[in-house]
Scaffold this active site. Structure first.
Site, mmCIF file in Angstrom:
data_model
loop_
_atom_site.group_PDB
_atom_site.id
_atom_site.type_symbol
_atom_site.label_atom_id
_atom_site.label_comp_id
_atom_site.label_asym_id
_atom_site.label_seq_id
_atom_site.Cartn_x
_atom_site.Cartn_y
_atom_site.Cartn_z
ATOM 1 N N TYR A 121 221.619 -44.703 31.742
ATOM 2 C CA TYR A 121 221.030 -44.791 30.411
ATOM 3 C C TYR A 121 220.373 -43.434 30.231
ATOM 4 O O TYR A 121 219.614 -42.990 31.101
ATOM 5 C CB TYR A 121 219.964 -45.888 30.353
ATOM 6 C CG TYR A 121 220.501 -47.302 30.237
ATOM 7 C CD1 TYR A 121 221.527 -47.621 29.346
ATOM 8 C CD2 TYR A 121 219.951 -48.336 30.994
ATOM 9 C CE1 TYR A 121 221.999 -48.920 29.225
ATOM 10 C CE2 TYR A 121 220.418 -49.642 30.880
ATOM 11 C CZ TYR A 121 221.446 -49.917 29.994
ATOM 12 O OH TYR A 121 221.906 -51.204 29.866
ATOM 13 N N ARG A 156 216.436 -60.381 22.399
ATOM 14 C CA ARG A 156 217.226 -61.606 22.595
ATOM 15 C C ARG A 156 216.286 -62.804 22.630
ATOM 16 O O ARG A 156 215.286 -62.795 23.350
ATOM 17 C CB ARG A 156 218.022 -61.521 23.904
ATOM 18 C CG ARG A 156 218.937 -60.316 23.920
ATOM 19 C CD ARG A 156 219.749 -60.154 25.201
ATOM 20 N NE ARG A 156 220.283 -58.802 25.249
ATOM 21 C CZ ARG A 156 219.907 -57.865 26.126
ATOM 22 N NH1 ARG A 156 219.039 -58.151 27.076
ATOM 23 N NH2 ARG A 156 220.419 -56.653 26.063
ATOM 24 N N LYS A 242 230.698 -45.737 28.777
ATOM 25 C CA LYS A 242 230.752 -47.206 28.713
ATOM 26 C C LYS A 242 230.118 -47.702 27.412
ATOM 27 O O LYS A 242 229.044 -47.238 27.025
ATOM 28 C CB LYS A 242 229.989 -47.806 29.900
ATOM 29 C CG LYS A 242 229.818 -49.320 29.861
ATOM 30 C CD LYS A 242 229.181 -49.807 31.153
ATOM 31 C CE LYS A 242 229.028 -51.317 31.188
ATOM 32 N NZ LYS A 242 227.876 -51.810 30.435
ATOM 33 N N HIS A 266 228.955 -54.929 25.789
ATOM 34 C CA HIS A 266 227.740 -55.208 26.554
ATOM 35 C C HIS A 266 227.530 -56.724 26.707
ATOM 36 O O HIS A 266 226.413 -57.227 26.582
ATOM 37 C CB HIS A 266 226.523 -54.561 25.895
ATOM 38 C CG HIS A 266 225.481 -54.103 26.873
ATOM 39 N ND1 HIS A 266 225.319 -52.792 27.245
ATOM 40 C CD2 HIS A 266 224.542 -54.783 27.576
ATOM 41 C CE1 HIS A 266 224.315 -52.684 28.108
ATOM 42 N NE2 HIS A 266 223.832 -53.897 28.328
HETATM 43 C C1 LIG Z 1 221.796 -59.389 32.840
HETATM 44 C C2 LIG Z 1 222.600 -58.217 32.430
HETATM 45 C C3 LIG Z 1 222.082 -56.937 32.605
HETATM 46 C C4 LIG Z 1 222.846 -55.834 32.250
HETATM 47 N N1 LIG Z 1 222.349 -54.574 32.486
HETATM 48 C C5 LIG Z 1 223.109 -53.493 32.195
HETATM 49 C C6 LIG Z 1 222.672 -52.201 32.550
HETATM 50 O O1 LIG Z 1 221.615 -52.016 33.130
HETATM 51 N N2 LIG Z 1 223.467 -51.153 32.223
HETATM 52 C C7 LIG Z 1 224.671 -51.317 31.578
HETATM 53 O O2 LIG Z 1 225.356 -50.342 31.298
HETATM 54 N N3 LIG Z 1 225.115 -52.546 31.259
HETATM 55 C C8 LIG Z 1 224.380 -53.625 31.571
HETATM 56 N N4 LIG Z 1 224.845 -54.881 31.292
HETATM 57 C C9 LIG Z 1 226.194 -55.024 30.739
HETATM 58 C C10 LIG Z 1 227.199 -55.103 31.880
HETATM 59 O O3 LIG Z 1 227.314 -53.879 32.543
HETATM 60 C C11 LIG Z 1 228.598 -55.525 31.414
HETATM 61 O O4 LIG Z 1 228.954 -54.761 30.302
HETATM 62 C C12 LIG Z 1 228.672 -57.010 31.087
HETATM 63 O O5 LIG Z 1 227.837 -57.744 31.924
HETATM 64 C C13 LIG Z 1 230.088 -57.520 31.251
HETATM 65 O O6 LIG Z 1 230.209 -58.840 30.819
HETATM 66 P P1 LIG Z 1 230.188 -60.112 31.793
HETATM 67 O O7 LIG Z 1 228.881 -60.087 32.504
HETATM 68 O O8 LIG Z 1 230.293 -61.251 30.871
HETATM 69 O O9 LIG Z 1 231.327 -59.975 32.752
HETATM 70 C C14 LIG Z 1 224.119 -56.006 31.658
HETATM 71 C C15 LIG Z 1 224.625 -57.286 31.475
HETATM 72 C C16 LIG Z 1 223.896 -58.382 31.870
HETATM 73 C C17 LIG Z 1 224.492 -59.750 31.699
#
Ligand SMILES: Cc1cc2nc3c(=O)[nH]c(=O)nc-3n(C[C@H](O)[C@H](O)[C@H](O)COP(=O)(O)O)c2cc1C
Length: 369
Positions: A121, A156, A242, A266
């Site tokens: 980030y 959220r 990403k 995301h």
């Molecule tokens: C609890 C949670 C925290 C996340 N934290 C980040 C993060 O710190 N950085 C990021 O790039 N994406 C973050 N994401 C997005 C994930 O990298 C990813 O895009 C997403 O979880 C994929 O979907 P799925 O969990 O349904 O497989 C987060 C997602 C979740 C569910």
């Protein structure tokens, strides 16, 4: 594993993991649109032996699935980030460590030297960003993933309702939830309160904040092409963006010399009206799929989903929750089990479709192509 996780993890951490933004329509759309991708099998061929391997940026991984970055990983299950990274190393799949992870990045680089990528980030402050990038480079990460889809921290419903404050503090409401999850509580006491250890030297741990406010104040409100250009000149390794959904945005970063893109919404956590990741993937023009390494995440739950995405042009997929459910629901062996389930499902899907090699799966398997 999700069912087991729900029995072992306190409500507030589970809501953080499972929740989406708004009415959670984007979250549902990710699944629905994946389910709608129909593949047509080709029979009359020998499918005894299947090659599930997947090459990304000159390295061969065992499977076309990796672990997405998940912030506050150790809050979902104590030592989750240790378990995720070391299992990824053993099973040879990519693991992306979040900027807002709760384990020192140097520890992860030692646990998973060959497969760990670092997710950035982008801090507003250029000096902080440069310092962080130097640490990431010194630790030995070879792939940097810049996340661009959080121009503003999301509010959220589920998280607001739980009153999750950082640094993590037990309010009476949260205490009640923790009391019902003794194993999580004891392990958390033993291993320490989850905290953004990688940002420790840049932020004041005394400042309490809602997660959304922290993200908005510390990181860039919109990562610009200029900043990506600057990072491209500073980072000698592989660079991935990403969180893009629009073909023009992908085109723009490819022109800046990035090596790959993870198409992602995301996990439906930022904009409820955003297209699903899989529909955005379908809209990526063929020339971009040839010119750069397109990957995707959000909603991937089965080996069939990974094969679907591959047929639509994604070289590989990632998932956050699938693996987090593994570690939270089962513990130390949960990530290995989740990976084995994916391996078995990918293999059987390819056999059923009549495709002996994951890497040659393409649009010709889409029904009606
Ligand atoms: C609890 C949670 C925290 C996340 N934290 C980040 C993060 O710190 N950085 C990021 O790039 N994406 C973050 N994401 C997005 C994930 O990298 C990813 O895009 C997403 O979880 C994929 O979907 P799925 O969990 O349904 O497989 C987060 C997602 C979740 C569910």
């Amino acid at each position: 594993m999700a069912v087991q996780a729900r029995k072992r993890v306190p409500r507030f951490a589970l809501d953080y993991l499972e929740g989406g933004i708004g009415e959670e329509l984007g979250l549902q759309r990710n699944r629905k649109d994946l389910d709608d991708i129909i593949l047509c099998p080709r029979y009359l061929r020998d499918v005894t032996s299947i090659d599930t391997s997947c090459e990304l940026f000159g390295r061969k991984y065992d499977l076309g699935i990796g672990i997405s970055p998940v912030g506050l990983g150790n809050m979902m299950w104590p030592r989750a980030e240790h378990i995720l990274s070391s299992t990824a190393q053993r099973m040879n799949i990519p693991y992306i460590l979040s900027t807002v992870s709760t384990t020192p990045l140097e520890d992860i680089a030692r646990l998973a030297p060959d497969v760990s990528w670092f997710q950035l980030y982008v801090p507003k402050d250029v000096a902080i960003m440069q310092d962080l990038l130097q640490r990431v480079n010194r630790a030995g990460f070879k792939v940097l993933v810049i996340t661009v889809d959080i121009p503003v921290g999301a509010k959220r419903e589920r998280e607001l309702k739980n009153g999750l404050i950082l640094p993590f503090r037990l309010t009476p409401g949260l205490l009640l939830q923790v009391a019902g999850r003794p194993r999580w509580a004891i392990k958390t006491l033993r291993h320490g309160t989850p905290w953004f250890v990688n940002l420790d030297s840049y932020i004041d741990a005394g400042d309490t904040n809602h997660l959304s406010e922290f993200l908005t104040s510390f990181f860039m409100c919109g990562v610009t092409l200029e900043r990506i250009k600057m990072i491209r000149s500073l980072w000698q390794g592989t660079l991935v963006i990403k969180g893009l959904l629009h073909a023009e945005d992908i085109e723009a970063v490819v022109k800046l010399g990035v090596d790959g893109v993870i198409v992602s919404n995301h996990a439906g956590r930022q904009l409820d009206a955003a297209p699903s990741s899989v529909s955005a993937l379908q809209a990526v023009p063929d020339h971009l799929k040839r010119e750069t390494t397109i990957m995707m995440d959000s909603g991937i739950r089965t080996g069939l989903d990974i094969v679907r995405a591959r047929a639509l042009g994604a070289k590989a997929c990632f998932s956050g929750r699938s693996f987090m459910y593994g570690v939270a629901g089962v513990g130390d062996d949960g990530v290995r089990q989740a990976i084995e389930i994916f391996r078995d499902e990918i293999t059987r899907t390819l056999q059923q479709l009549g495709c002996v090699q994951f890497s040659v799966m393409d649009h010709t398997w889409i029904d009606g192509a």
